[in-house]
Scaffold this motif. Structure first.
Motif, PDB file in Angstrom:
ATOM      1  N   VAL A  34      42.507 -20.841  18.082  1.00 46.32           N
ATOM      2  CA  VAL A  34      43.149 -20.204  19.235  1.00 46.32           C
ATOM      3  C   VAL A  34      42.114 -19.892  20.311  1.00 46.32           C
ATOM      4  O   VAL A  34      42.343 -20.134  21.500  1.00 46.32           O
ATOM      5  N   LEU A  35      40.975 -19.354  19.908  1.00 50.74           N
ATOM      6  CA  LEU A  35      39.928 -19.019  20.873  1.00 50.74           C
ATOM      7  C   LEU A  35      39.476 -20.234  21.669  1.00 50.74           C
ATOM      8  O   LEU A  35      39.109 -20.124  22.836  1.00 50.74           O
ATOM      9  N   ASP A  36      39.511 -21.399  21.045  1.00 50.87           N
ATOM     10  CA  ASP A  36      39.071 -22.625  21.718  1.00 50.87           C
ATOM     11  C   ASP A  36      39.923 -22.966  22.932  1.00 50.87           C
ATOM     12  O   ASP A  36      39.507 -23.747  23.793  1.00 50.87           O
ATOM     13  N   HIS A  37      41.119 -22.387  23.015  1.00 44.58           N
ATOM     14  CA  HIS A  37      42.015 -22.708  24.132  1.00 44.58           C
ATOM     15  C   HIS A  37      41.995 -21.654  25.231  1.00 44.58           C
ATOM     16  O   HIS A  37      42.816 -21.703  26.145  1.00 44.58           O
ATOM     17  N   THR A  47      50.186 -14.529  17.333  1.00 42.90           N
ATOM     18  CA  THR A  47      51.082 -15.143  16.350  1.00 42.90           C
ATOM     19  C   THR A  47      50.559 -16.513  15.929  1.00 42.90           C
ATOM     20  O   THR A  47      50.545 -16.847  14.735  1.00 42.90           O
ATOM     21  N   ALA A  48      50.119 -17.316  16.895  1.00 47.74           N
ATOM     22  CA  ALA A  48      49.559 -18.628  16.577  1.00 47.74           C
ATOM     23  C   ALA A  48      48.328 -18.485  15.694  1.00 47.74           C
ATOM     24  O   ALA A  48      48.106 -19.288  14.763  1.00 47.74           O
ATOM     25  N   SER A  49      47.521 -17.473  15.965  1.00 44.78           N
ATOM     26  CA  SER A  49      46.326 -17.236  15.169  1.00 44.78           C
ATOM     27  C   SER A  49      46.689 -16.929  13.717  1.00 44.78           C
ATOM     28  O   SER A  49      46.042 -17.407  12.775  1.00 44.78           O
ATOM     29  N   MET A  50      47.723 -16.126  13.509  1.00 46.60           N
ATOM     30  CA  MET A  50      48.155 -15.793  12.161  1.00 46.60           C
ATOM     31  C   MET A  50      48.613 -17.032  11.405  1.00 46.60           C
ATOM     32  O   MET A  50      48.292 -17.224  10.229  1.00 46.60           O
ATOM     33  N   VAL A  51      49.344 -17.928  12.084  1.00 50.16           N
ATOM     34  CA  VAL A  51      49.781 -19.169  11.444  1.00 50.16           C
ATOM     35  C   VAL A  51      48.565 -20.022  11.066  1.00 50.16           C
ATOM     36  O   VAL A  51      48.502 -20.581   9.960  1.00 50.16           O
ATOM     37  N   HIS A  52      47.586 -20.110  11.960  1.00 56.49           N
ATOM     38  CA  HIS A  52      46.374 -20.876  11.656  1.00 56.49           C
ATOM     39  C   HIS A  52      45.649 -20.311  10.435  1.00 56.49           C
ATOM     40  O   HIS A  52      45.151 -21.076   9.590  1.00 56.49           O
TER      41      HIS A  52
END
Length: 265
Positions: free
Chosen positions: A145-148, A251-256
């Motif tokens: 996520v941080l990469d984006h 939320t995306a981070s949690m899925v990752h």
């Protein structure tokens, strides 16, 4: 910086008044105006930003310089004063920096104002990127996520960073599953159903299967809300505020993170 600074334009004074007024209660503003030796022509009964605006204009007219605005910002953004509302203060600092950039000034994290070059679109995007990455890092966001959170994705608002992060989640699901799909069909086959291609746990108990289903639905919701509509809606309808971006990216981070320990079914 020098003690004397030119009078600020009326639009700048109003923007500063609105930003500071949003951060504090009327009683705190009373004390702040007293501490900075600023007049209070309207008093506590007035709308907070109107009260500050009137105070700053009166003092500027009396003194013939912009020292009143600088003094109020120093008082309002002092870390000792913002200690119990640091997140809100950071947002106000961003607002102040946007308007002060027109005067070649900026507010540092210690609450002091320094001279700088007028902000360009690229500089503002870089600052936005740095702030978003910092907040997400403090929350323990996933590297994917941080990469984006790159400056080139944050020139206008946060939409592109969120859009790219969801695309990145799709890329990772395709890599882990070997499926050549996108959006909801990808999530449903990769994570959903009775025999998911990617298992997030042992998938042997009702609790584990419910957990898998929940993560699958969260991922599918991300794609439905922020991936698929992009092909059908004009870009202007998808402006995004920082707080919304933080929630979606969280939320995306949690899925990752769940995918980090996933097993292929």
């Amino acid at each position: 910086m020098a003690n004397t600074i030119p009078v600020f334009q009326s639009g700048t004074v109003e923007a500063v008044a609105r930003a500071v007024g949003d951060l504090y209660s009327g009683s705190v503003l009373t004390q702040m105006l007293a501490d900075t030796h600023l007049p209070d022509p309207l008093g506590e009964g007035a709308t907070k930003w109107c009260r500050l605006d009137a105070s700053l204009r009166q003092k500027q007219n009396q003194k013939g310089d912009g020292g009143a605005v600088i003094g109020l910002i120093h008082a309002a953004m002092n870390p000792d004063r913002t200690l119990d509302q640091r997140a809100e203060a950071a947002g106000v600092r961003d607002r102040l920096n946007q308007v002060l950039s027109l005067s070649g000034l900026r507010v540092r994290e210690n609450g002091r104002i320094v001279r700088t070059t007028r902000a360009t679109t690229a500089a503002e995007a870089a600052a936005r990127s740095e702030r978003l990455r910092s907040i997400l890092a403090e929350r323990g966001a996933h590297k994917e996520v941080l990469d984006h959170c790159r400056a080139e994705l944050l020139r206008d608002d946060y939409y592109e960073a969120v859009f790219e992060a969801i695309k990145g989640l799709g890329d990772r699901l395709r890599t882990l599953s070997g499926l050549d799909l996108d959006g909801s069909p990808l999530v449903q086959q990769a994570l959903g159903g009775k025999t998911p291609v990617i298992k997030l746990n042992a998938f042997s108990t009702a609790t584990q299967r419910n957990e898998q289903r929940g993560i699958s639905l969260l991922a599918e919701g991300l794609f439905a809300a922020f991936r698929n509509p992009s092909a059908h809606e004009p870009r202007v309808k998808w402006e995004m505020a920082e707080q919304d971006a933080l929630d979606v990216l969280g939320t995306a981070s949690m899925v990752h993170r769940r995918l980090d320990s996933a097993m292929q079914g």
